[in-house]
Design a protein around this motif. Structure first.
Motif, PDB file in Angstrom:
ATOM      1  N   HIS A 107       0.648  -1.336  -0.047  1.00  0.00           N
ATOM      2  CA  HIS A 107       0.093   0.042  -0.016  1.00  0.00           C
ATOM      3  C   HIS A 107       0.935   1.185   0.044  1.00  0.00           C
ATOM      4  CE1 HIS A 107      -3.635  -2.224   0.668  1.00  0.00           C
ATOM      5  NE2 HIS A 107      -2.865  -2.986   1.497  1.00  0.00           N
ATOM      6  N   GLY A 108       2.280   1.314   0.328  1.00  0.00           N
ATOM      7  CA  GLY A 108       3.074   2.312   0.018  1.00  0.00           C
ATOM      8  C   GLY A 108       3.175   2.994   1.582  1.00  0.00           C
ATOM      9  N   PRO A 109       4.297   3.917   1.305  1.00  0.00           N
ATOM     10  CA  PRO A 109       4.778   4.489   2.746  1.00  0.00           C
ATOM     11  C   PRO A 109       3.705   5.157   3.645  1.00  0.00           C
ATOM     12  CG  PRO A 109       5.492   5.929   1.002  1.00  0.00           C
ATOM     13  CD  PRO A 109       4.778   4.374   0.406  1.00  0.00           C
ATOM     14  N   GLU A 110       2.593   5.777   3.088  1.00  0.00           N
ATOM     15  CA  GLU A 110       1.613   6.259   3.831  1.00  0.00           C
ATOM     16  C   GLU A 110       0.575   5.219   4.423  1.00  0.00           C
ATOM     17  OE1 GLU A 110      -0.394   9.259   1.693  1.00  0.00           O
ATOM     18  OE2 GLU A 110       1.381  10.295   1.212  1.00  0.00           O
ATOM     19  N   ALA A 111       0.810   4.095   4.435  1.00  0.00           N
ATOM     20  CA  ALA A 111      -0.129   2.882   4.782  1.00  0.00           C
ATOM     21  C   ALA A 111      -0.330   3.114   6.331  1.00  0.00           C
ATOM     22  CB  ALA A 111       0.271   1.546   4.434  1.00  0.00           C
ATOM     23  N   VAL A 112      -1.506   2.988   7.033  1.00  0.00           N
ATOM     24  CA  VAL A 112      -1.639   2.759   8.283  1.00  0.00           C
ATOM     25  C   VAL A 112      -2.392   1.547   8.682  1.00  0.00           C
ATOM     26  CG1 VAL A 112      -2.617   4.137  10.465  1.00  0.00           C
ATOM     27  CG2 VAL A 112      -1.951   5.447   8.543  1.00  0.00           C
ATOM     28  N   TRP A 113      -2.116   0.798   9.532  1.00  0.00           N
ATOM     29  CA  TRP A 113      -2.623  -0.670   9.905  1.00  0.00           C
ATOM     30  C   TRP A 113      -2.804  -0.772  11.569  1.00  0.00           C
ATOM     31  CZ3 TRP A 113      -0.316  -5.097  11.918  1.00  0.00           C
ATOM     32  CH2 TRP A 113       0.951  -5.002  12.111  1.00  0.00           C
ATOM     33  N   VAL A 114      -3.457  -1.777  11.634  1.00  0.00           N
ATOM     34  CA  VAL A 114      -4.184  -1.764  12.934  1.00  0.00           C
ATOM     35  C   VAL A 114      -3.472  -3.246  13.495  1.00  0.00           C
ATOM     36  CG1 VAL A 114      -5.658  -1.926  15.068  1.00  0.00           C
ATOM     37  CG2 VAL A 114      -5.989  -0.261  13.020  1.00  0.00           C
ATOM     38  N   ALA A 115      -2.732  -3.130  14.844  1.00  0.00           N
ATOM     39  CA  ALA A 115      -2.594  -4.615  15.332  1.00  0.00           C
ATOM     40  C   ALA A 115      -3.314  -4.796  16.548  1.00  0.00           C
ATOM     41  CB  ALA A 115      -1.173  -5.056  15.614  1.00  0.00           C
ATOM     42  N   VAL A 116      -4.451  -5.327  16.859  1.00  0.00           N
ATOM     43  CA  VAL A 116      -5.205  -5.695  18.029  1.00  0.00           C
ATOM     44  C   VAL A 116      -4.453  -6.799  18.943  1.00  0.00           C
ATOM     45  CG1 VAL A 116      -7.303  -6.090  19.038  1.00  0.00           C
ATOM     46  CG2 VAL A 116      -7.144  -4.909  16.968  1.00  0.00           C
ATOM     47  N   SER A 117      -3.939  -6.745  20.047  1.00  0.00           N
ATOM     48  CA  SER A 117      -3.398  -7.680  20.862  1.00  0.00           C
ATOM     49  C   SER A 117      -3.770  -7.387  22.501  1.00  0.00           C
ATOM     50  CB  SER A 117      -1.841  -7.616  20.470  1.00  0.00           C
ATOM     51  OG  SER A 117      -1.094  -8.786  20.880  1.00  0.00           O
ATOM     52  N   HIS A 118      -2.453  -8.090  23.043  1.00  0.00           N
ATOM     53  CA  HIS A 118      -2.506  -7.998  24.679  1.00  0.00           C
ATOM     54  C   HIS A 118      -1.605  -7.052  25.244  1.00  0.00           C
ATOM     55  CE1 HIS A 118      -4.971 -11.537  23.927  1.00  0.00           C
ATOM     56  NE2 HIS A 118      -4.374 -11.990  22.844  1.00  0.00           N
ATOM     57  N   GLY A 119      -1.957  -6.893  26.486  1.00  0.00           N
ATOM     58  CA  GLY A 119      -0.986  -5.955  27.174  1.00  0.00           C
ATOM     59  C   GLY A 119       0.524  -6.096  27.089  1.00  0.00           C
ATOM     60  N   ASP A 120       0.728  -7.236  27.653  1.00  0.00           N
ATOM     61  CA  ASP A 120       2.313  -7.818  27.515  1.00  0.00           C
ATOM     62  C   ASP A 120       2.770  -7.858  26.343  1.00  0.00           C
ATOM     63  OD1 ASP A 120       2.363  -7.866  30.390  1.00  0.00           O
ATOM     64  OD2 ASP A 120       2.345  -9.986  30.542  1.00  0.00           O
ATOM     65  N   ILE A 121       2.117  -8.328  25.325  1.00  0.00           N
ATOM     66  CA  ILE A 121       2.626  -8.090  23.953  1.00  0.00           C
ATOM     67  C   ILE A 121       3.205  -6.791  23.310  1.00  0.00           C
ATOM     68  CG2 ILE A 121       1.806  -8.829  21.381  1.00  0.00           C
ATOM     69  CD1 ILE A 121       2.243 -11.391  23.056  1.00  0.00           C
TER      70      ILE A 121
END
Length: 237
Positions: free
Chosen positions: A149-163
């Motif tokens: 998607h190129g250098p302006e791409a924004v994505w989301v990672a949904v995870s856990h506190g310690d991670i």
């Protein structure tokens, strides 16, 4: 340079009761957690994310669904979400399912607090292995989204506190033994951009605030000497 928004799942029934849920089944968001996730989804609605990647555990799936539902263009994957087992919770082994109050009496507890790099949970995972797999997953996914998607791409990672804490520690250049200095609250958003020379941490543990500046945030990898001018304020309503 793509940008990753690290989102912790909202509060769960286990969080509210002081239970270490780990990878147990049936741990879902409580009403406060659902409300928190809705607020986070509303914040992220101003940002056209190119993908949402989640831990496969239910509480993260629920949080990720809130985010995807508020996006105008659905990202790729099942229901707009991809699931990555390397973003799942630490394997706490025999600690899983016990209360934090009870665990605080264990001899291992002060080592978890002060020297996590030396910790392997009985019957479970080492904290060093947890960090290694989660950092590798975030960097791998980030490179993939940028390539697609190129250098302006924004994505989301949904995870856990310690991670998320371990990923932030790596991005900040901190030894794992210092990662307990970082706090990551339920449904909080932390922002990291990986560059060729180093990662840049734009925010940690945010629960409010405008994120629309991320819609046009590509720029020089160099750090602004003196701090720079910051981001333009959100438009007044």
């Amino acid at each position: 340079m793509a940008t990753v928004l690290l989102v912790r799942h909202g509060r769960t029934t286990a969080n509210a009761s002081g239970l270490l849920a780990g990878r147990a089944d049936g741990i879902e968001l409580d009403q406060i957690g659902r409300d928190q996730s809705a607020v986070t989804a509303e914040r992220l609605a101003a940002v056209p994310v190119v993908g949402v990647v989640s831990s496969p555990l239910e509480r993260c799936r629920q949080t990720a669904h809130f985010i995807v539902e508020r996006q105008t263009g659905a990202p790729q994957g099942q229901d707009g979400i991809e699931f990555d087992p390397d973003l799942t919770e630490c394997d706490y082994g025999q600690w899983q399912g016990r209360t934090l109050e009870d665990l605080a009496t264990e001899k291992l507890w002060p080592i978890v607090q002060c020297q996590p790099s030396a910790v392997t949970f009985p019957g479970g995972e080492s904290m060093a292995a947890m960090q290694a797999r989660s950092v590798a997953a975030i960097r791998r996914r980030d490179a993939g989204f940028e390539a697609q998607h190129g250098p302006e791409a924004v994505w989301v990672a949904v995870s856990h506190g310690d991670i998320i804490k371990s990923v932030l520690a790596d991005a900040l250049g901190m030894h794992l033994d210092l990662f307990q200095r970082i706090n990551v609250g339920p449904a909080s958003v932390s922002i990291v951009r990986y560059g060729a020379s180093r990662p840049t941490v734009f925010a940690t543990n945010t629960e409010a605030g405008d994120l629309s500046w991320l819609s046009n945030s590509a720029g020089s990898e160099d750090a602004p000497v003196g701090g720079g001018a910051g981001h333009a304020p959100p438009p007044s309503r």
